[in-house]
Design an enzyme around this catalytic site. Sequence first.
Site, PDB file in Angstrom:
ATOM      1  CD  GLU A 246      -3.151  -0.814   0.477  1.00  0.00           C
ATOM      2  OE1 GLU A 246      -3.238   0.255  -0.162  1.00  0.00           O
ATOM      3  OE2 GLU A 246      -4.038  -1.679   0.465  1.00  0.00           O
ATOM      4  CB  CYS A 280      -1.380   7.245   1.042  1.00  0.00           C
ATOM      5  SG  CYS A 280      -2.703   6.554   2.002  1.00  0.00           S
TER       6      CYS A 280
HETATM    7  P1  NAP Z   1       8.622   4.659   4.572  1.00  0.00           P
HETATM    8  O1  NAP Z   1       9.797   5.506   4.830  1.00  0.00           O
HETATM    9  O2  NAP Z   1       8.612   3.790   3.373  1.00  0.00           O
HETATM   10  O3  NAP Z   1       8.440   3.784   5.899  1.00  0.00           O
HETATM   11  C1  NAP Z   1       7.381   2.876   6.054  1.00  0.00           C
HETATM   12  C2  NAP Z   1       7.822   1.767   6.987  1.00  0.00           C
HETATM   13  O4  NAP Z   1       8.865   1.024   6.352  1.00  0.00           O
HETATM   14  C3  NAP Z   1       8.407   2.266   8.296  1.00  0.00           C
HETATM   15  O5  NAP Z   1       8.053   1.380   9.329  1.00  0.00           O
HETATM   16  C4  NAP Z   1       9.907   2.202   8.040  1.00  0.00           C
HETATM   17  O6  NAP Z   1      10.683   2.094   9.197  1.00  0.00           O
HETATM   18  C5  NAP Z   1       9.977   0.935   7.225  1.00  0.00           C
HETATM   19  N1  NAP Z   1      11.208   0.786   6.456  1.00  0.00           N
HETATM   20  C6  NAP Z   1      12.095   1.730   6.081  1.00  0.00           C
HETATM   21  N2  NAP Z   1      13.111   1.164   5.393  1.00  0.00           N
HETATM   22  C7  NAP Z   1      12.854  -0.161   5.325  1.00  0.00           C
HETATM   23  C8  NAP Z   1      13.519  -1.261   4.739  1.00  0.00           C
HETATM   24  N3  NAP Z   1      14.662  -1.135   4.059  1.00  0.00           N
HETATM   25  N4  NAP Z   1      12.957  -2.495   4.867  1.00  0.00           N
HETATM   26  C9  NAP Z   1      11.801  -2.651   5.503  1.00  0.00           C
HETATM   27  N5  NAP Z   1      11.128  -1.634   6.102  1.00  0.00           N
HETATM   28  C10 NAP Z   1      11.637  -0.403   6.011  1.00  0.00           C
HETATM   29  O7  NAP Z   1       7.289   5.519   4.508  1.00  0.00           O
HETATM   30  P2  NAP Z   1       6.769   6.633   5.514  1.00  0.00           P
HETATM   31  O8  NAP Z   1       7.540   7.874   5.307  1.00  0.00           O
HETATM   32  O9  NAP Z   1       6.669   6.113   6.914  1.00  0.00           O
HETATM   33  O10 NAP Z   1       5.276   6.798   4.988  1.00  0.00           O
HETATM   34  C11 NAP Z   1       4.978   7.624   3.936  1.00  0.00           C
HETATM   35  C12 NAP Z   1       4.609   6.853   2.692  1.00  0.00           C
HETATM   36  O11 NAP Z   1       3.609   5.872   2.992  1.00  0.00           O
HETATM   37  C13 NAP Z   1       3.988   7.754   1.657  1.00  0.00           C
HETATM   38  O12 NAP Z   1       4.479   7.441   0.384  1.00  0.00           O
HETATM   39  C14 NAP Z   1       2.502   7.427   1.767  1.00  0.00           C
HETATM   40  O13 NAP Z   1       1.767   7.735   0.621  1.00  0.00           O
HETATM   41  C15 NAP Z   1       2.543   5.972   2.056  1.00  0.00           C
HETATM   42  N6  NAP Z   1       1.274   5.521   2.638  1.00  0.00           N
HETATM   43  C16 NAP Z   1       0.446   4.713   1.900  1.00  0.00           C
HETATM   44  C17 NAP Z   1      -0.778   4.301   2.435  1.00  0.00           C
HETATM   45  C18 NAP Z   1      -1.713   3.393   1.675  1.00  0.00           C
HETATM   46  O14 NAP Z   1      -2.573   2.781   2.289  1.00  0.00           O
HETATM   47  N7  NAP Z   1      -1.585   3.272   0.368  1.00  0.00           N
HETATM   48  C19 NAP Z   1      -1.149   4.730   3.706  1.00  0.00           C
HETATM   49  C20 NAP Z   1      -0.275   5.550   4.412  1.00  0.00           C
HETATM   50  C21 NAP Z   1       0.945   5.925   3.874  1.00  0.00           C
HETATM   51  P3  NAP Z   1      11.428   3.370   9.832  1.00  0.00           P
HETATM   52  O15 NAP Z   1      10.377   4.275  10.323  1.00  0.00           O
HETATM   53  O16 NAP Z   1      12.243   2.764  10.913  1.00  0.00           O
HETATM   54  O17 NAP Z   1      12.263   3.979   8.726  1.00  0.00           O
END
Ligand code: NAP
Length: 472
Positions: A246, A280
């Site tokens: 997602e 998102c």
């Molecule tokens: P993110 O940086 O991708 O982080 C999401 C999760 O992934 C966090 O728990 C993060 O941990 C973890 N993570 C980071 N690097 C990783 C790796 N190499 N392997 C596995 N996990 C890893 O995203 P975000 O900044 O938190 O969220 C924003 C994004 O989420 C936006 O693009 C938004 O649109 C999207 N989003 C989508 C939805 C949907 O339902 N489609 C809903 C909400 C948000 P850390 O925090 O420790 O880095």
Amino acid sequence: MTLQFPVAGTWTTSDQVREIRSPFDDSLIAEVPVFTAADVDRAVAVAKQALHGNPLPTHERAAILDRAAILLSERVESIAADLSREAAKPIKQARVEVQRAVSTLQFSAAEARTFAGELLPMDAAAAGMDHLGFVLRVPIGVVGAISPFNFPLNLVAHKVGPAIAAGCPVVNKPASQTPLSALNLAQVLFEAGLPMEMLSVVPGPGSVIGDALVGNPDVALISFTGSPEVGWAIRSAAPRKRVGLELGNNSPLIICADGDWKAAAAAVKVAGFSHAGQSCISTQRILVEEPIKEEFIAELVKHVGSRVVGDPADDATDVSALIQRSEAERVGSWIDAAVANGAKLAAGGDRTPEGHVMPTVLVEADPRDDVCANEVFGPVVVVRGFTDVDAALSEANDTRYGLQAAIFTSDINVALRAARTLDFGGVLVNEVPTWRADHMPYGGLRDSGNTREGPGWAIRELTEERLVIIKG
Ligand code: NAP
């Protein structure tokens, strides 16, 4: 004092600690353990035992989810306060998120009670005569749930609730900035009767905890919500697992001259700026039919001017700080670049020392500017005019994302054309693209992901189909 987290069936902590600080004023909120890959492996091993040892019957899992929903609804204020502090989400929006998590758990309980397999018409083939055939739905196995900071409670509920309904144990890696909401949800579920072996919450760096989950052969499914970059990297690192993604969006909203554009402007006041645009499906690209464009912009700017920017704990606040100062700087630089490239600033554009980006309305930014082409994830909307609705539909589709899109029109034929043409997971008519109810199928295409959440859809992903044939 360092908080304890549920890992591998016990409340535990770690030698390494991370301070959780407010994104708004940098005050210390909590000290949280930083776990390791070995902790993930222990959590997965215990989860696997829970799956195979003495699985909970369906009626007990449904009752646990219902009881957890009641407990959560009794604690809206305290759980919203933690959520608001760790994510800098305005308190009134944090309360809404807690209420939504209540309904996510209720819908998960309903799925637990009703989700079933399927009877097959075996004698439709001559060879199938005298055979009874049916498909059982069995839990897929241990789920690795990786969740983002922006809905730190409800998006964990969207992973854990359907998993419990399906009978799958979960190891959750919350976003590093927002582990308290996941902890609060786990506490509520345990009080409601969930055995601790069924749910671990393991904070730690994404690259360490995430890699350990993705690399563990006993994790059958990774459910990831976050950025496309991390999501697709996980997908390619785990070709033998089911991986549900997602991801992001740069949500388009088309407003036709015959649509209720005043209602649209009032809705965008929330849809473009709630949690400072860190959703998102935050409304981002607004395409407005030329004859009403100037009036629409004036109406929108009036609404945007009424947004209260401030402390997330203040009941009056509509927009607070972004999750990190570096994010405020990035969003600011995208606004500045669009203006340098010819966009007009109709509202906002400034930053505050506390990490706010003022609610911003840009007019006629170039579609190739970051504020159009990429996901802003900040309190910024772009208004562009159109004269031909088909051109507007094409412009809306001209994106690497595909989560939700919307149109305001009173012409049923245009509405149906939009529904058929807009290449997104969801198309909304006379509603903003930011609208979501927690039981609908929610998910996207292309860089927005590859799956659908909403308990009724998630539970399909969380189960395997097992064919049973009985001769006789
Ligand atoms: P993110 O940086 O991708 O982080 C999401 C999760 O992934 C966090 O728990 C993060 O941990 C973890 N993570 C980071 N690097 C990783 C790796 N190499 N392997 C596995 N996990 C890893 O995203 P975000 O900044 O938190 O969220 C924003 C994004 O989420 C936006 O693009 C938004 O649109 C999207 N989003 C989508 C939805 C949907 O339902 N489609 C809903 C909400 C948000 P850390 O925090 O420790 O880095």
